[in-house]
Design a protein around this motif. Structure first.
Motif, PDB file in Angstrom:
ATOM      1  N   ASP A 125      51.342  68.532  91.401  1.00 29.73           N
ATOM      2  CA  ASP A 125      50.692  69.191  92.531  1.00 29.73           C
ATOM      3  C   ASP A 125      51.539  70.326  93.075  1.00 29.73           C
ATOM      4  OD1 ASP A 125      48.410  67.617  92.460  1.00 29.73           O
ATOM      5  OD2 ASP A 125      49.216  66.146  93.868  1.00 29.73           O
ATOM      6  N   ILE A 126      50.923  71.491  93.246  1.00 29.22           N
ATOM      7  CA  ILE A 126      51.591  72.702  93.718  1.00 29.22           C
ATOM      8  C   ILE A 126      51.042  73.056  95.096  1.00 29.22           C
ATOM      9  CG2 ILE A 126      51.972  75.157  93.275  1.00 29.22           C
ATOM     10  CD1 ILE A 126      51.736  74.484  90.267  1.00 29.22           C
ATOM     11  N   GLU A 127      51.950  73.309  96.029  1.00 27.51           N
ATOM     12  CA  GLU A 127      51.593  73.567  97.426  1.00 27.51           C
ATOM     13  C   GLU A 127      51.663  75.055  97.768  1.00 27.51           C
ATOM     14  OE1 GLU A 127      54.478  71.367  99.684  1.00 27.51           O
ATOM     15  OE2 GLU A 127      53.747  69.424  98.960  1.00 27.51           O
ATOM     16  N   CYS A 128      50.996  75.412  98.865  1.00 31.74           N
ATOM     17  CA  CYS A 128      51.113  76.751  99.437  1.00 31.74           C
ATOM     18  C   CYS A 128      52.494  76.882 100.089  1.00 31.74           C
ATOM     19  CB  CYS A 128      50.067  76.971 100.533  1.00 31.74           C
ATOM     20  SG  CYS A 128      48.369  76.864 100.004  1.00 31.74           S
ATOM     21  N   ALA A 129      53.160  77.997  99.870  1.00 29.22           N
ATOM     22  CA  ALA A 129      54.471  78.218 100.475  1.00 29.22           C
ATOM     23  C   ALA A 129      54.363  78.720 101.911  1.00 29.22           C
ATOM     24  CB  ALA A 129      55.272  79.221  99.652  1.00 29.22           C
ATOM     25  N   GLU A 130      53.181  79.179 102.281  1.00 31.07           N
ATOM     26  CA  GLU A 130      52.937  79.658 103.648  1.00 31.07           C
ATOM     27  C   GLU A 130      51.443  79.534 103.936  1.00 31.07           C
ATOM     28  OE1 GLU A 130      52.827  84.426 102.615  1.00 31.07           O
ATOM     29  OE2 GLU A 130      54.756  83.476 102.983  1.00 31.07           O
ATOM     30  N   LYS A 149      34.093  85.378 100.004  1.00 26.47           N
ATOM     31  CA  LYS A 149      33.984  86.227  98.800  1.00 26.47           C
ATOM     32  C   LYS A 149      35.237  87.074  98.568  1.00 26.47           C
ATOM     33  CE  LYS A 149      29.554  85.076  98.557  1.00 26.47           C
ATOM     34  NZ  LYS A 149      29.439  83.673  98.713  1.00 26.47           N
ATOM     35  N   GLU A 150      36.378  86.557  98.968  1.00 24.11           N
ATOM     36  CA  GLU A 150      37.644  87.294  98.858  1.00 24.11           C
ATOM     37  C   GLU A 150      38.566  86.618  97.842  1.00 24.11           C
ATOM     38  OE1 GLU A 150      40.882  89.093 101.970  1.00 24.11           O
ATOM     39  OE2 GLU A 150      40.289  87.019 102.307  1.00 24.11           O
ATOM     40  N   THR A 151      39.369  87.441  97.154  1.00 25.32           N
ATOM     41  CA  THR A 151      40.418  86.958  96.262  1.00 25.32           C
ATOM     42  C   THR A 151      41.760  87.135  96.956  1.00 25.32           C
ATOM     43  OG1 THR A 151      39.174  87.508  94.264  1.00 25.32           O
ATOM     44  CG2 THR A 151      41.565  87.297  94.037  1.00 25.32           C
ATOM     45  N   VAL A 152      42.589  86.103  96.924  1.00 26.78           N
ATOM     46  CA  VAL A 152      43.904  86.131  97.560  1.00 26.78           C
ATOM     47  C   VAL A 152      44.931  85.527  96.608  1.00 26.78           C
ATOM     48  CG1 VAL A 152      45.275  85.153  99.454  1.00 26.78           C
ATOM     49  CG2 VAL A 152      42.986  86.012  99.907  1.00 26.78           C
ATOM     50  N   LEU A 153      46.121  86.107  96.584  1.00 25.66           N
ATOM     51  CA  LEU A 153      47.247  85.517  95.852  1.00 25.66           C
ATOM     52  C   LEU A 153      48.004  84.607  96.810  1.00 25.66           C
ATOM     53  CD1 LEU A 153      48.797  88.411  93.732  1.00 25.66           C
ATOM     54  CD2 LEU A 153      47.733  86.327  92.892  1.00 25.66           C
ATOM     55  N   ILE A 154      48.066  83.339  96.489  1.00 20.87           N
ATOM     56  CA  ILE A 154      48.762  82.368  97.325  1.00 20.87           C
ATOM     57  C   ILE A 154      50.184  82.192  96.801  1.00 20.87           C
ATOM     58  CG2 ILE A 154      48.834  79.963  98.088  1.00 20.87           C
ATOM     59  CD1 ILE A 154      45.780  79.902  97.708  1.00 20.87           C
ATOM     60  N   PRO A 155      51.190  82.489  97.606  1.00 21.47           N
ATOM     61  CA  PRO A 155      52.567  82.269  97.165  1.00 21.47           C
ATOM     62  C   PRO A 155      52.883  80.775  97.130  1.00 21.47           C
ATOM     63  CG  PRO A 155      52.539  83.047  99.428  1.00 21.47           C
ATOM     64  CD  PRO A 155      51.118  83.050  98.952  1.00 21.47           C
ATOM     65  N   ILE A 157      55.571  81.967  90.978  1.00 20.67           N
ATOM     66  CA  ILE A 157      54.214  81.572  90.625  1.00 20.67           C
ATOM     67  C   ILE A 157      53.298  81.839  91.817  1.00 20.67           C
ATOM     68  CG2 ILE A 157      52.718  79.640  89.985  1.00 20.67           C
ATOM     69  CD1 ILE A 157      55.260  78.391  88.644  1.00 20.67           C
ATOM     70  N   MET A 158      52.307  82.678  91.582  1.00 20.56           N
ATOM     71  CA  MET A 158      51.304  82.998  92.594  1.00 20.56           C
ATOM     72  C   MET A 158      49.968  82.455  92.092  1.00 20.56           C
ATOM     73  SD  MET A 158      53.066  84.835  94.826  1.00 20.56           S
ATOM     74  CE  MET A 158      52.077  86.025  95.697  1.00 20.56           C
ATOM     75  N   ILE A 159      49.208  81.838  92.995  1.00 23.30           N
ATOM     76  CA  ILE A 159      47.928  81.247  92.629  1.00 23.30           C
ATOM     77  C   ILE A 159      46.812  82.185  93.112  1.00 23.30           C
ATOM     78  CG2 ILE A 159      46.440  79.211  92.800  1.00 23.30           C
ATOM     79  CD1 ILE A 159      49.193  78.570  91.600  1.00 23.30           C
ATOM     80  N   ALA A 160      46.059  82.773  92.183  1.00 22.45           N
ATOM     81  CA  ALA A 160      44.966  83.682  92.527  1.00 22.45           C
ATOM     82  C   ALA A 160      43.691  82.870  92.727  1.00 22.45           C
ATOM     83  CB  ALA A 160      44.767  84.715  91.418  1.00 22.45           C
ATOM     84  N   VAL A 161      43.214  82.810  93.977  1.00 26.50           N
ATOM     85  CA  VAL A 161      41.997  82.050  94.274  1.00 26.50           C
ATOM     86  C   VAL A 161      40.901  82.979  94.801  1.00 26.50           C
ATOM     87  CG1 VAL A 161      43.195  79.875  94.741  1.00 26.50           C
ATOM     88  CG2 VAL A 161      42.700  81.434  96.630  1.00 26.50           C
TER      89      VAL A 161
END
Length: 149
Positions: free
Chosen positions: A31-36, A43-49, A99-103
């Motif tokens: 399991d990988i968590e959000c760093a912030e 309808k938006e794309t965000v890179l989650i650190p 590692i950035m998670i693009a959602v």
């Protein structure tokens, strides 16, 4: 010698980043968590650190998948379906292998994610090469550094 695992990138050291863990003995994913805290608009794309980087053997990769609860309950999906973290992404010169998670938010409402919320899971996997493989390039950067063509 360590073969595979996770480390905190220097930009997030001392900020309470948890290294990924499996929750059960038969779980495939870490399991990988959000760093912030992050808000993903409709309808938006965000890179989650994540504040993480991963190291592994040269013939392995880390597959990143959205947690099913994020997709089903929150309406978030990975922009690229499955993220692939190559072994040579670790400690690259652009972003240290962060590692950035693009959602992507498929809903009509904003989705707020808290720091420490589990958003994705990483699964280490082996890959195979063809008989005529002749790849000899060397990674020199981070996301998208191997080219767009």
């Amino acid at each position: 010698m360590d073969i595979r695992g996770f480390e905190v990138v220097s930009a997030f050291e001392g900020q309470g980043i948890n290294l990924p863990k499996r929750k059960t003995s038969e779980s495939a994913g870490y399991d990988i968590e959000c760093a912030e805290a992050v808000v993903v608009g409709p309808k938006e794309t965000v890179l989650i650190p994540t504040g993480l980087k991963a190291f592994m053997h040269y013939d392995e990769y880390l597959a990143i998948h959205v947690r099913s609860s994020m997709a089903i309950k929150r309406g978030l999906m990975l922009t690229n379906s499955t993220g692939i973290i190559d072994s040579d992404y670790y400690n690259n010169e652009d972003n240290e292998g962060h590692i950035m998670i693009a959602v992507y938010n498929i809903t009509d409402a904003s989705v707020a994610l808290e720091k420490g919320e589990r958003v994705a899971q990483g699964i280490f996997s082996k890959y195979l090469l063809t008989n005529d493989d002749d790849a000899c390039g060397i990674r020199t950067g981070g996301i998208g550094s191997t080219g767009s063509k």
